[in-house]
Design a protein around this motif. Sequence first.
Motif, PDB file in Angstrom:
ATOM      1  N   ALA A 262       9.075  14.444 -79.778  1.00 46.15           N
ATOM      2  CA  ALA A 262       8.756  13.020 -79.861  1.00 46.15           C
ATOM      3  C   ALA A 262       8.409  12.636 -81.296  1.00 46.15           C
ATOM      4  O   ALA A 262       8.780  11.562 -81.770  1.00 46.15           O
ATOM      5  N   SER A 263       7.719  13.531 -82.012  1.00 45.07           N
ATOM      6  CA  SER A 263       7.360  13.200 -83.391  1.00 45.07           C
ATOM      7  C   SER A 263       8.610  13.138 -84.270  1.00 45.07           C
ATOM      8  O   SER A 263       8.627  12.445 -85.279  1.00 45.07           O
ATOM      9  N   MET A 265      11.147  11.654 -83.408  1.00 49.01           N
ATOM     10  CA  MET A 265      11.701  10.317 -83.156  1.00 49.01           C
ATOM     11  C   MET A 265      10.905   9.258 -83.925  1.00 49.01           C
ATOM     12  O   MET A 265      11.102   8.074 -83.745  1.00 49.01           O
ATOM     13  N   GLY A 266       9.941   9.722 -84.715  1.00 48.96           N
ATOM     14  CA  GLY A 266       9.117   8.780 -85.461  1.00 48.96           C
ATOM     15  C   GLY A 266       7.883   8.343 -84.688  1.00 48.96           C
ATOM     16  O   GLY A 266       7.194   7.410 -85.081  1.00 48.96           O
ATOM     17  N   ILE A 267       7.620   9.002 -83.575  1.00 49.42           N
ATOM     18  CA  ILE A 267       6.453   8.659 -82.765  1.00 49.42           C
ATOM     19  C   ILE A 267       5.251   9.460 -83.262  1.00 49.42           C
ATOM     20  O   ILE A 267       5.350  10.664 -83.427  1.00 49.42           O
ATOM     21  N   ASP A 268       4.133   8.778 -83.497  1.00 57.41           N
ATOM     22  CA  ASP A 268       2.915   9.486 -83.852  1.00 57.41           C
ATOM     23  C   ASP A 268       2.205   9.864 -82.545  1.00 57.41           C
ATOM     24  O   ASP A 268       1.661   8.996 -81.869  1.00 57.41           O
ATOM     25  N   ILE A 272       0.028   7.577 -79.464  1.00 59.97           N
ATOM     26  CA  ILE A 272       0.419   7.491 -78.049  1.00 59.97           C
ATOM     27  C   ILE A 272      -0.699   8.017 -77.149  1.00 59.97           C
ATOM     28  O   ILE A 272      -0.991   7.433 -76.099  1.00 59.97           O
TER      29      ILE A 272
END
Lengths: 384, 237
Positions: A262-263, A265-268, A272
């Motif tokens: 997930a990280s 994908m640019g997700i912190d 979340i």
Amino acid sequence: MLEILIQLLPSVLLEGLILGFVYAMIALGYTMVYGVLELINFAHSEIFMAGAVAGAETFILLKGVIANPFLLLALALLIGGTVAAVVAILVERLAYRPLRKRGTTNRLVPLITAIGVSFFLQDLVRLIEGLWHNAFYRRYPSFAVFEATYNLPNWIGVITIALTVWVGFWVLAYFGDWLLRRFKNRAPAKGRTLSLVAAGLTLVFLFLYRHVVFADLGMTIQMKSILVIVVSLAMLYGLNWLVHKTKLGIAIRAVAQDAQTASLMGIDPDVIVSRTFLIGGFLGGVAGVLFGLLYTLVHPYVGFIPGIKAFTAAVLGGIGNITGAAVGGLVLGMLEMLGGTYLTFLTNGAMGTEYKDILAFMILIFILLFRPQGIIGQQLGEKV
Amino acid sequence: MKKVLELKNVHTYYGQIHALKGINLEVYEGEIVTLIGANGAGKTTTLRTISGMIHPKEGEVLFEGAAVHHLPAHLIVKRGIGHVPEGRRIFPRLTVEENLEIGAFLENDRHKVEERKAEVFDLFPRLAERRKQLGGTLSGGEQQMLAIGRALMQDPRILLMDEPSMGLAPVLVDLIFETIAELNNRGKTILLVEQNALKALQVAHRGYVLQTGEITLSGPAKELAENEEVKRAYLGG
Ligand SMILES: Nc1ncnc2c1ncn2[C@@H]1O[C@H](COP(=O)(O)OP(=O)(O)OP(=O)(O)O)[C@@H](O)[C@H]1O
Ligand SMILES: [Mg+2]
């Protein structure tokens, strides 16, 4: 005797449903946090309590200012939910995140931390309430409109019976199938097969008791119970929409499945996790206010029993499974009410409703022993 | 030509294990650069160091001239580095479409997201057919397409690909390499890690040979393919 049992059934189940909705909303907080962190946030019961107490304070403070009880309730729900959400975020930020960053791999450490946070929050609220009012028991004010009862027509009773008996038979069929599989090696029955079997049994049940069932089945329901159902349904619907249709929801599920990817994908993941605590906390806070509305008295230790029951519900549904938590809550609420009511009859009054708590914990122990993955977890199969 | 990515004397450790021992590597705009090497040479570690999933103890990773090796992974992605991870790492309980949507997590413009999704479906029509299917139920080849599609949804300036042909049937291997060439034709800069050295050197412009954490050889892909040592060790002859 049998007639009384059947006549009572719809109202008992309805009461169970109402309680079940409250459990369901608390259970969602446990399950969602478990989904993203594999952590059982035992402090969640105190987040619920914070919501319940904040809701009580809102009612008490604004009672003289706002005349409309419905508006008051809306405000209490909003404030209770918000306070609980803020507490949840702070708990994650100040207690769990530092542990995570330190890379603690021992699962016992966060668990013990959670219990410590629980005690801390209980005593913090007690301190605040004590300094503020010199008392830490708070009572939700009662309003005539909320207490008003309405009669429901017979056909609702019949439908309630049919539906719940069907659910009951469904669970029985599921267990039966599971037991059969212990002796014979075969694939689990399809959900549809179970539903059909349950429907058949329900029809037989209705046929057998036709003369009783079509006796007077009138139920009464209080306005506040209707409010609990409406608010819960709205919250569950909203959560379902959020988790499945929004970017945040997809991101929460992605982090639950594979935080590292997930990280990429640019997700912190930290953001979340924080949002997940916010959502779970808000639901828990709203549940707290509804609980206060139903049972009136709230205090710093009010979270323990509903919290552990909601945890049971989450485990019942398969921890980490959102649909499971909601269904588990409803099932537990109904089982508890059924057990509580009928135990009195069956034992001629020797064992009363106070045994319903024991019933819930027995369920928890049995599930943990025999089916730690939950009852519905696999069938519905959708983790966060 | 513009230098997109540069590794300067990068040392990466897993605890005590010294996995990368001073890697120097450059990728220019519009290039396909391949990194080949045996199992455990450190290829995956190199890519993971670039995208911030592990941080180097020494040395620098420069992306478009700026040091990024101290940034967390999610901020490196934001700069424009897309990563197709080893083993595909599809989100198994998200649908194909949701997997793509989450790839475009950083893009707030709905139109652009839809546009890119259409491009990915155009590139891999198979994914369009499986739109509503859960990622975990896809075949290996389809998962690889999805992993590539998901990274493309970010519209990255450089695409890191970790063994995209691993475990695929020959037809699909060809398809994946054709896709890589096609993406490069459309202007994508690519850093490709491969065990299939033959195919990788055919499609790439330049290559590096990695051996137990060190670059032992580098040069134009054609020259590497002719190199006796490379032939013996990686091309089976
Ligand atoms: N998480 C880890 N913990 C400890 N050591 C690791 C870890 N990941 C990799 N290593 C070690 O680092 C070295 C490089 O591994 P890496 O995965 O980068 O190799 P690779 O070239 O990608 O190999 P392959 O072709 O098998 O994918 C190996 O010796 C490996 O054992
Ligand atoms: Mg590798």
